[in-house]
Design an enzyme around this catalytic site. Structure first.
Site, PDB file in Angstrom:
ATOM      1  N   ASN A  22       0.846  -1.192   0.000  1.00 48.71           N
ATOM      2  CA  ASN A  22       0.000   0.000   0.000  1.00 48.71           C
ATOM      3  C   ASN A  22       0.878   1.238   0.000  1.00 48.71           C
ATOM      4  OD1 ASN A  22      -1.740  -2.197   1.248  1.00 48.71           O
ATOM      5  ND2 ASN A  22      -3.211  -0.556   0.891  1.00 48.71           N
ATOM      6  N   GLU A  48      -0.703  -1.051  -4.331  1.00 50.71           N
ATOM      7  CA  GLU A  48      -2.065  -0.576  -4.091  1.00 50.71           C
ATOM      8  C   GLU A  48      -2.010   0.926  -3.824  1.00 50.71           C
ATOM      9  OE1 GLU A  48      -4.256  -2.672  -1.102  1.00 50.71           O
ATOM     10  OE2 GLU A  48      -3.589  -4.628  -1.821  1.00 50.71           O
ATOM     11  N   ASP A  78      -6.907   0.857  -4.279  1.00 47.78           N
ATOM     12  CA  ASP A  78      -7.414   0.418  -2.988  1.00 47.78           C
ATOM     13  C   ASP A  78      -8.552   1.340  -2.551  1.00 47.78           C
ATOM     14  OD1 ASP A  78      -7.507  -1.110  -0.683  1.00 47.78           O
ATOM     15  OD2 ASP A  78      -5.892  -0.029   0.315  1.00 47.78           O
ATOM     16  N   GLU A 135     -13.443  -5.922  -0.276  1.00 51.79           N
ATOM     17  CA  GLU A 135     -12.806  -5.772   1.033  1.00 51.79           C
ATOM     18  C   GLU A 135     -13.858  -5.809   2.141  1.00 51.79           C
ATOM     19  OE1 GLU A 135      -9.003  -2.969   0.569  1.00 51.79           O
ATOM     20  OE2 GLU A 135     -10.878  -1.903   0.231  1.00 51.79           O
TER      21      GLU A 135
END
Length: 173
Positions: A22, A48, A78, A135
């Protein structure tokens, strides 16, 4: 960089799959970050990009990521559905993966608006060759509905809690 250690540990484990890193758009502007990621690039590394931070110029970001992606590295958006850009990231960045935010996933089995939005994203992503990961999946009902509308990848407490790499993989369904 932490990603280097994570990828080494992951590779040494012998587990199939990939490592996601991330990163904020701002962190990608550092030459060291790009150099490190390009050296690690393979189909086992996904960057991400969070929607919680603004991307000043998507063209600059794509240019920074060109070597990484040319070497097989993949790009994910994301927290899709929250933050700064909404659908513009999806159009401008041409990601390999979209991670549908938990705020749009939680209770999807009981919400027509969430269900309709997810179905539309599945159709769009299918047309452009982008995978979707849901998610924050916490119930069997939500998991089943997501699968039925074409979202085959998910993460959330229903499947496993965060933990060390080896323990998490050993307990995953």
């Amino acid at each position: 960089m932490a990603a280097e250690y994570a990828l080494k540990d992951f590779t040494d484990s012998g587990i199939d799959g990939y490592v996601s890193v991330n990163l904020s758009p701002a962190s990608l502007e550092f030459v060291e970050t790009i150099d490190s990621l390009s050296a690690l690039a393979s189909d086992r590394v996904v960057i991400e990009i969070t929607e919680h931070a603004a991307i000043r110029d998507p063209r600059v970001l794509l240019a920074l990521l060109a070597d990484f992606r040319d070497a097989g590295g993949r790009l994910a958006i994301d927290d899709m559905g929250t933050g700064y850009s909404g659908l513009s990231h999806l159009v401008e960045l041409s990601p390999d993966i979209v991670k549908l935010d938990r705020s749009l996933v939680a209770g999807i089995a009981h919400g027509n608006v969430r269900h309709s939005l997810a179905r539309s994203l599945v159709a769009f992503c299918s047309d452009v060759g982008t995978s979707i990961i849901a998610e924050g999946v916490e119930t069997e009902e939500d998991s089943e509905l997501l699968h039925n509308i074409g979202i085959d990848f998910a993460q959330g407490y229903l499947y496993a809690r965060p933990g060390p790499l080896i323990e998490s993989c050993a307990t995953a369904p």
